[in-house]
Write a protein that holds these residues in place. Structure first.
Motif, short mmCIF file in Angstrom:
data_model
loop_
_atom_site.label_atom_id
_atom_site.label_comp_id
_atom_site.label_asym_id
_atom_site.label_seq_id
_atom_site.Cartn_x
_atom_site.Cartn_y
_atom_site.Cartn_z
N LEU A 1 0.83 -1.21 0.00
CA LEU A 1 0.00 0.00 0.00
C LEU A 1 0.87 1.26 0.00
CD1 LEU A 1 -2.71 -1.14 2.54
CD2 LEU A 1 -3.14 -0.53 0.14
N ALA A 2 1.96 1.22 0.74
CA ALA A 2 2.82 2.40 0.85
C ALA A 2 3.77 2.57 -0.33
CB ALA A 2 3.62 2.32 2.15
N GLU A 3 4.18 1.46 -0.95
CA GLU A 3 5.25 1.55 -1.94
C GLU A 3 4.84 1.25 -3.37
OE1 GLU A 3 8.46 -0.88 -0.51
OE2 GLU A 3 8.63 0.26 1.35
N THR A 4 3.59 0.86 -3.60
CA THR A 4 3.16 0.58 -4.97
C THR A 4 1.84 1.28 -5.25
OG1 THR A 4 1.73 -1.35 -4.55
CG2 THR A 4 4.11 -1.77 -4.70
N ASP A 5 1.44 1.22 -6.50
CA ASP A 5 0.12 1.75 -6.84
C ASP A 5 -0.86 0.63 -7.16
OD1 ASP A 5 1.22 0.92 -9.22
OD2 ASP A 5 0.83 2.77 -10.30
N MET A 6 -0.56 -0.59 -6.67
CA MET A 6 -1.48 -1.71 -6.86
C MET A 6 -2.82 -1.37 -6.23
SD MET A 6 0.38 -5.40 -6.32
CE MET A 6 1.11 -5.04 -4.74
N LYS A 7 -3.88 -1.79 -6.88
CA LYS A 7 -5.21 -1.60 -6.32
C LYS A 7 -5.38 -2.51 -5.10
CE LYS A 7 -7.20 -0.34 -10.70
NZ LYS A 7 -8.16 -0.60 -11.75
N VAL A 8 -6.26 -2.10 -4.21
CA VAL A 8 -6.52 -2.88 -3.00
C VAL A 8 -6.96 -4.29 -3.36
CG1 VAL A 8 -7.99 -3.05 -0.95
CG2 VAL A 8 -6.99 -0.85 -1.59
N ALA A 9 -7.79 -4.43 -4.38
CA ALA A 9 -8.25 -5.76 -4.81
C ALA A 9 -7.08 -6.62 -5.29
CB ALA A 9 -9.30 -5.64 -5.89
N GLU A 10 -6.09 -6.00 -5.95
CA GLU A 10 -4.91 -6.74 -6.40
C GLU A 10 -4.09 -7.22 -5.21
OE1 GLU A 10 -2.84 -5.09 -10.15
OE2 GLU A 10 -3.82 -3.36 -9.22
N ILE A 11 -3.95 -6.37 -4.22
CA ILE A 11 -3.21 -6.74 -3.02
C ILE A 11 -3.92 -7.88 -2.31
CG2 ILE A 11 -2.50 -5.95 -0.72
CD1 ILE A 11 -1.98 -3.18 -2.04
N ALA A 12 -5.23 -7.78 -2.18
CA ALA A 12 -6.01 -8.85 -1.55
C ALA A 12 -5.81 -10.16 -2.30
CB ALA A 12 -7.49 -8.47 -1.51
N ASP A 13 -5.81 -10.10 -3.61
CA ASP A 13 -5.61 -11.30 -4.43
C ASP A 13 -4.22 -11.88 -4.22
OD1 ASP A 13 -6.56 -13.15 -6.49
OD2 ASP A 13 -5.02 -12.20 -7.75
N LYS A 14 -3.20 -11.02 -4.22
CA LYS A 14 -1.82 -11.49 -4.02
C LYS A 14 -1.65 -12.14 -2.64
CE LYS A 14 1.83 -9.26 -5.67
NZ LYS A 14 2.40 -9.86 -6.85
N LEU A 15 -2.44 -11.67 -1.68
CA LEU A 15 -2.36 -12.22 -0.32
C LEU A 15 -3.29 -13.42 -0.14
CD1 LEU A 15 -2.20 -8.89 1.68
CD2 LEU A 15 -0.33 -10.50 1.22
N GLN A 16 -3.90 -13.85 -1.23
CA GLN A 16 -4.75 -15.03 -1.29
C GLN A 16 -6.04 -14.90 -0.49
OE1 GLN A 16 -2.16 -18.33 -0.33
NE2 GLN A 16 -1.20 -18.24 -2.35
N TYR A 17 -6.59 -13.68 -0.46
CA TYR A 17 -7.94 -13.50 0.07
C TYR A 17 -8.89 -13.80 -1.07
CZ TYR A 17 -6.48 -11.29 4.43
OH TYR A 17 -5.95 -11.04 5.67
N ASN A 18 -9.88 -14.63 -0.83
CA ASN A 18 -10.85 -14.97 -1.88
C ASN A 18 -11.74 -13.79 -2.23
OD1 ASN A 18 -9.94 -17.61 -2.05
ND2 ASN A 18 -11.31 -18.29 -0.42
N ILE A 19 -12.02 -12.96 -1.24
CA ILE A 19 -12.88 -11.79 -1.43
C ILE A 19 -12.15 -10.57 -0.87
CG2 ILE A 19 -15.11 -10.77 -0.83
CD1 ILE A 19 -16.12 -13.66 -0.38
N ALA A 20 -11.99 -9.54 -1.71
CA ALA A 20 -11.26 -8.34 -1.29
C ALA A 20 -11.87 -7.72 -0.04
CB ALA A 20 -11.22 -7.34 -2.43
N GLN A 21 -13.20 -7.80 0.08
CA GLN A 21 -13.86 -7.21 1.24
C GLN A 21 -13.39 -7.85 2.55
OE1 GLN A 21 -15.67 -4.45 1.03
NE2 GLN A 21 -15.77 -4.42 3.25
N ASN A 22 -13.08 -9.15 2.52
CA ASN A 22 -12.56 -9.81 3.72
C ASN A 22 -11.21 -9.23 4.12
OD1 ASN A 22 -14.80 -11.44 3.82
ND2 ASN A 22 -13.79 -13.19 2.88
#
Length: 95
Positions: free
Chosen positions: A45-66
């Motif tokens: 979040l601090a060092e990239t411009d990845m979307k929150v949903a992309e970060i959630a996906d990379k962290l293996q959250y099935n649903i970004a809202q979780n």
């Protein structure tokens, strides 16, 4: 990623790995994994411009809202708010 998967890869029973992991680290495997994921989220979040949903996906959250819900619970702000507070890290702007 799960304790069972890790234990299977090193050919030990999950209960044994769980006991040793907690003894050596002072936290359970799931606590350690949650902390690691949160730390990685904060870095991205601090060092990239990845979307929150992309970060959630990379962290293996099935649903970004979780992911958003967990982040808010742990940090008392949303990932978007965290990014705004740390925007100077991304842009170099500090005012």
């Amino acid at each position: 990623m799960s304790l069972e998967l890790c234990a299977g890869r090193i050919n030990y029973h999950p209960d044994y790995v769980s006991r040793v992991f907690r003894k050596e680290t002072g936290v359970t495997f799931s606590e350690y994994l949650s902390r690691y994921r949160l730390q990685m989220a904060k870095i991205w979040l601090a060092e990239t411009d990845m979307k929150v949903a992309e970060i959630a996906d990379k962290l293996q959250y099935n649903i970004a809202q979780n992911f958003i819900r967990y982040f808010r619970k742990m940090e008392n702000i949303t990932p978007g708010q965290y990014r705004e507070l740390h925007k100077s890290t991304i842009t170099g702007y500090d005012g």
